[in-house]
Scaffold this active site. Structure first.
Site, PDB file in Angstrom:
ATOM      1  N   SER A   9      -6.816   1.612  -2.234  1.00  0.00           N
ATOM      2  CA  SER A   9      -7.292   0.549  -1.351  1.00  0.00           C
ATOM      3  C   SER A   9      -8.125  -0.462  -2.138  1.00  0.00           C
ATOM      4  CB  SER A   9      -8.054   1.162  -0.176  1.00  0.00           C
ATOM      5  OG  SER A   9      -8.331   0.203   0.816  1.00  0.00           O
ATOM      6  N   ASP A  42      -1.912 -15.641  10.088  1.00  0.00           N
ATOM      7  CA  ASP A  42      -2.984 -16.620   9.904  1.00  0.00           C
ATOM      8  C   ASP A  42      -2.857 -17.336   8.566  1.00  0.00           C
ATOM      9  OD1 ASP A  42      -5.254 -16.062  12.203  1.00  0.00           O
ATOM     10  OD2 ASP A  42      -4.076 -14.295  11.725  1.00  0.00           O
ATOM     11  N   HIS A  54      -2.296  -1.370   1.546  1.00  0.00           N
ATOM     12  CA  HIS A  54      -1.989  -1.105   2.962  1.00  0.00           C
ATOM     13  C   HIS A  54      -0.835  -2.022   3.386  1.00  0.00           C
ATOM     14  CE1 HIS A  54      -5.730   1.229   3.438  1.00  0.00           C
ATOM     15  NE2 HIS A  54      -6.319   0.261   2.753  1.00  0.00           N
TER      16      HIS A  54
END
EC number: 3.4.15.6
Length: 417
Positions: free
Chosen positions: A169, A188, A222
């Protein structure tokens, strides 16, 4: 087309090292690393010296410090110290001779120049960077001017001498040399653009980058689970970085020197896959909305390899070509959540994780050449066209495809010409 490919290949060779990868290996995990992922943990132990020999330093400075954890000292603790001790015990379970938490975090920043901590680092044959927030890593392991602290300098020296670095991560995101993604959602990013200050779902990045151990392109984590294909391609386009890598959860991209070939080789390990996006031949749309064409995407799974200096993909043995064996005459029904939106969530999180992979896999197992995917957000609607590459051989589960991006008004029914 052939001339264009030759020119772009020459550019790639100019950008990347042409000799062997001299530093130690990198194991870049996309987050969500399960305790029982034997393939990844055992590879880390092996590369750090093997069972009974490996000495792993655990760095969890990306986690909140003990002073900010209301559960500190309990079984529910989730702070830097608790996480570090957990990983150290787990790594010893997998065969490390010794695994120790490196006591540097927001509570103990001064330890980054403590001679005893530096000596502890110098005794290690490998390092594991835990997840959390990569900004905490820059605060604790770099100086105010983003130079290496003595602790980070020691880690870098050990890595240059052959020590393996692993991260998950945020611990993977921090490894990048160039621009470092710091937040945001695909929709976005495509709709509103790119920012340098994190805010909500805005696509943001750190212009100064991470620690600089991975210099082959952008890195994201992810990846498929959170539909981050759009955001990494948008950021790569914005920053003019020709390659981008997205690592799925419970999966790792191993980067190391192949001594026989004399060049770096990347290998996928673990449960899911790794995306590699090539933007060398991208084309921007000329309309009023953001559009990007001719982005090549490759999705590799366990055992597949990629050699960035030559651009060669090596598919793992046992995987069968789908060409001529496709099961379906049409691709799946057009999805309405191609980027696994957080706005389409239930009790267990995102309702459609890995949707981009599912759509693309279904396309390659069909006899059609393209399909569309729509975003969950509809004001405006964003559509994605996923196409099979006309030349390269499709494989399952190592799919390869051409991808087009555009943000369109809700009433549009096609891409800009």
């Amino acid at each position: 087309m052939i001339r264009s490919f030759i020119r772009s290949s020459a550019l790639l060779l100019a950008l990347l090292p042409v000799t062997g990868y001299s530093a130690g290996p990198l194991i870049l995990v996309g987050g969500g690393l399960k305790d029982d992922n034997t393939a990844i943990y055992q590879r880390l132990i092996q590369l750090a010296g093997g069972n009974g020999q490996a000495r792993i330093g655990v760095i969890t400075a990306a986690s909140i410090p003990e002073s900010d954890d209301p559960d500190a000292g309990t079984a529910d603790a989730a702070n830097s110290k608790a996480n570090g001790e957990f990983y150290a015990q787990l790594l010893e379970t997998y065969g490390a001779a010794d695994a120790q938490w490196i006591p540097i975090d927001l509570d103990q920043i001064s330890n980054n120049s403590n001679p005893q901590v530096v000596a502890q680092i110098n005794s290690m044959t490998g390092f594991f960077f835990g997840g959390g927030d990569q900004s905490r890593l820059t605060q604790t392991l770099q100086t105010a001017t983003r130079a290496d602290s003595p602790a980070l300098a020691a880690i870098r020296a050990r890595h240059n001498a052959g020590a393996v670095l692993a991260g998950t991560s945020a611990g993977t995101a921090i490894m990048v040399q160039g621009p470092m993604v710091t937040g945001g959602e695909s929709y976005d990013g495509l709709r509103y653009g790119v920012y340098t200050t994190p805010s909500g779902d805005d696509l943001s990045y750190d212009m100064q980058g991470g620690f600089g151990f991975f210099n082959y392109g952008l890195l994201d984590t992810h990846f498929s689970e959170r539909g981050r294909q759009g955001r990494i391609v948008r950021l790569a386009d914005h920053t003019q970085v020709p390659f981008a890598f997205g690592v799925d959860e419970n999966t790792a991209l191993l980067v190391q020197n192949n001594a026989t070939l004399g060049q770096v080789e990347m290998e996928v390990i673990g449960e899911n896959g790794v995306f590699i996006f090539d933007l060398r031949n991208k084309e921007r749309g000329t309309g009023s909305t953001y559009a990007l064409y001719d982005v090549l995407g490759s999705y590799l799974t366990a055992g597949d390899r990629y050699r960035p200096v030559t651009g060669q993909f090596v598919i793992a043995s046992g995987k069968t070509s789908l060409r001529g064996r496709e099961r379906y005459s049409a691709a799946m029904t057009v999805t309405t959540d191609i980027f696994s939106s957080p706005n389409n969530s239930g009790a267990n999180g995102r309702r459609k994780p890995r949707e981009f992979v599912k759509v693309s896999a279904d396309l390659f197992d069909s006899r059609v050449t393209s399909t569309l995917g729509r975003t969950y957000e509809t004001n405006p609607l964003s559509r994605r066209s996923v196409q099979k590459h006309a030349v390269r051989q499709p494989w399952l589960p190592g799919h390869r495809w051409r991808q087009e991006h555009a943000v369109l008004p809700a009433f549009a029914d096609g891409f800009p010409s």
